[in-house]
Write an enzyme that holds these catalytic residues in place. Structure first.
Site, short mmCIF file in Angstrom:
data_model
loop_
_atom_site.label_atom_id
_atom_site.label_comp_id
_atom_site.label_asym_id
_atom_site.label_seq_id
_atom_site.Cartn_x
_atom_site.Cartn_y
_atom_site.Cartn_z
N ASP A 102 0.86 -1.10 0.16
CA ASP A 102 0.01 0.01 0.03
C ASP A 102 0.92 1.33 -0.11
OD1 ASP A 102 0.61 -0.92 2.67
OD2 ASP A 102 -0.49 0.95 3.31
N GLU A 166 -0.19 -0.84 5.83
CA GLU A 166 0.72 -0.62 6.60
C GLU A 166 0.63 0.89 6.92
OE1 GLU A 166 4.70 0.88 8.28
OE2 GLU A 166 3.67 1.97 6.37
ZN LIG Z 1 6.89 2.45 4.54
#
Ligand SMILES: [Zn+2]
Length: 421
Positions: A102, A166
């Site tokens: 992501d 994340e």
């Molecule tokens: Zn990162």
């Protein structure tokens, strides 16, 4: 030629291939909720390594293994995790190479080119996520591809995890752990500028609601201005931050002037210039030392705000409400004598012909989750340049990408062990 020298030579020869794989991956705009096409693309690349591929969508209940997790979403449709597993011949240590697919939104009008172009120019590859951290996913791929092309059979298992979420608190890595994936050690190649990070700081967001009393501006004495009260509170939070910076020291953060800090990033309040505002919301990010316990860190900040409020007659009776929300990456550390750290440092010196710099990460990472909830010693080491993540015209330096790939490949050979070639 020994096995390691052969692998390093192959990596050097595969430079253009690495660049073109990265450019291809950057064409998939894998912002939150839209990671699937990038993940399918990456899974296809992992098949070049003869890995067993597992693709699944995380579930909200996967996150329960982290009691401090704060979800940015409850539904992970369209955001699968990918794990590739290459089984070793047996008798070696296993390793997990973990990276997030992501990326943060491209944002703004400051980009010279399309942020999803994957443009290659002057030893750099451009695009949102090039640096943070799709370059790492390609480093993992190319490290293992070189080992395969050298005809080397590893003894230990290699797992490559391409995770989602994340940037919004680590949902993908929590789901990977909850699905049962484990290894004897892990590397996360966040863009550490080729510095080796056995510790990751913790990062958490919070929100403070400050109440006032609405009135007409002409009769403001009948009201209480929430913006004025918030201004006072902000000064107190700044003073608390100054104390934190003075008092909270960590040897691996001595290079950084203020690693453990508070950033008030959003302020909202008021509805009309002729009305006394009755509410202000502050939203902030706090980073904390790997030595500190998250519950303790929260308690200390809550107490500081409470104490500040007690100095004011109105706030004493209308205490600011503190809410921990939205984002929490817990800290984590690996002992300085851990053999995985030793292997990375040894191979860094082999590749770069100098000692590696050892520091703590300047941001939160998924390492805390792997260490705390997966019991996997995890070290952050990746390319750069540093300070390029989340910026316009984000790019990765191809030489640094190549160095990362080489250090990882050489470390895998030592860590997992291999049959003689
Ligand atoms: Zn990162």
């Amino acid at each position: 030629m020994n096995a390691k020298a052969k692998v390093l030579e192959i990596i050097e020869g595969n430079r253009d291939e690495a660049v073109s794989y990265l450019s291809g991956l950057l064409k998939h705009p894998s912002v939150m909720g839209s990671e699937e096409s990038a993940q399918r693309h990456y899974a296809e690349l992992l098949k070049l390594l003869d890995m067993e591929i597992d693709i699944w969508e995380p579930k909200a209940e996967d996150m329960k293994i982290n009691p401090d997790f704060m979800p940015a979403r409850d539904d992970y449709t369209g955001s699968p995790d990918v794990v590739g597993v290459l089984r070793g011949t047996g008798g070696g240590r296993s390793i997990l190479l973990n990276g997030h697919v992501d990326v943060v939104p491209a944002g703004g009008n400051d980009w010279t080119d399309d942020p999803w172009s994957g443009k290659i120019e002057d030893g750099k590859v451009y695009g949102r996520g090039a640096n943070d951290m799709k370059g790492a996913l390609i480093a993992y791929l190319m490290a293992m591809k070189a080992i395969k092309e050298a005809g080397i059979d590893l003894k230990g298992d290699v797992l490559i995890g391409s995770v989602i979420g994340e940037e919004t608190g680590g949902a993908g890595t929590l789901s990977l752990i909850n699905r049962g994936y484990r290894a004897d050690g892990a590397i996360i190649s966040e863009p550490s500028d080729l510095r080796v990070c056995p510790v990751s700081m913790g990062v958490i967001w919070f929100r403070v609601r400050v109440r006032g009393l609405m009135a007409h501006a002409a009769t403001s004495y009948l009201g209480v201005n929430a913006i004025s009260k918030a201004a006072m509170l902000i000064q107190e939070i700044d003073a608390y931050e100054d104390r934190m910076i003075q008092e909270k020291k960590h040897p691996l953060y001595s290079h950084h002037p203020s690693p453990f800090s508070i950033n008030i990033g959003i302020i909202k309040g008021g509805v009309f210039p002729t009305s006394v505002p009755d509410e202000v919301i502050l939203e902030a990010r706090m980073s904390f030392s790997p030595d500190d316990d998250i519950a303790q860190v929260k308690k200390e900040l809550e107490e500081a705000i409470h104490k500040a409020a007690m100095k004011d007659e109105w706030l004493r009776d209308h205490l600011p409400e503190i809410e921990w929300y939205g984002f929490c990456l817990n800290s984590g550390s690996v002992p300085m004598d851990h053999p995985l750290l030793g292997a990375i440092l040894y191979n860094f010196k082999l590749v770069k012909e100098r000692e590696a710099e050892i520091i703590g990460t300047p941001w939160g990472t998924d390492a805390g989750a792997l260490i705390r909830y997966g019991n996997i010693p995890t070290i952050v080491f990746g390319p750069g340049p540093g300070g390029m993540a989340h910026k316009a015209d984000e790019y990765i330096d191809v030489d640094m990408l190549q160095d990362t790939t080489k250090v990882i490949a050489a470390t895998i050979l030592d860590w997992c062990g291999h049959e003689e070639v």
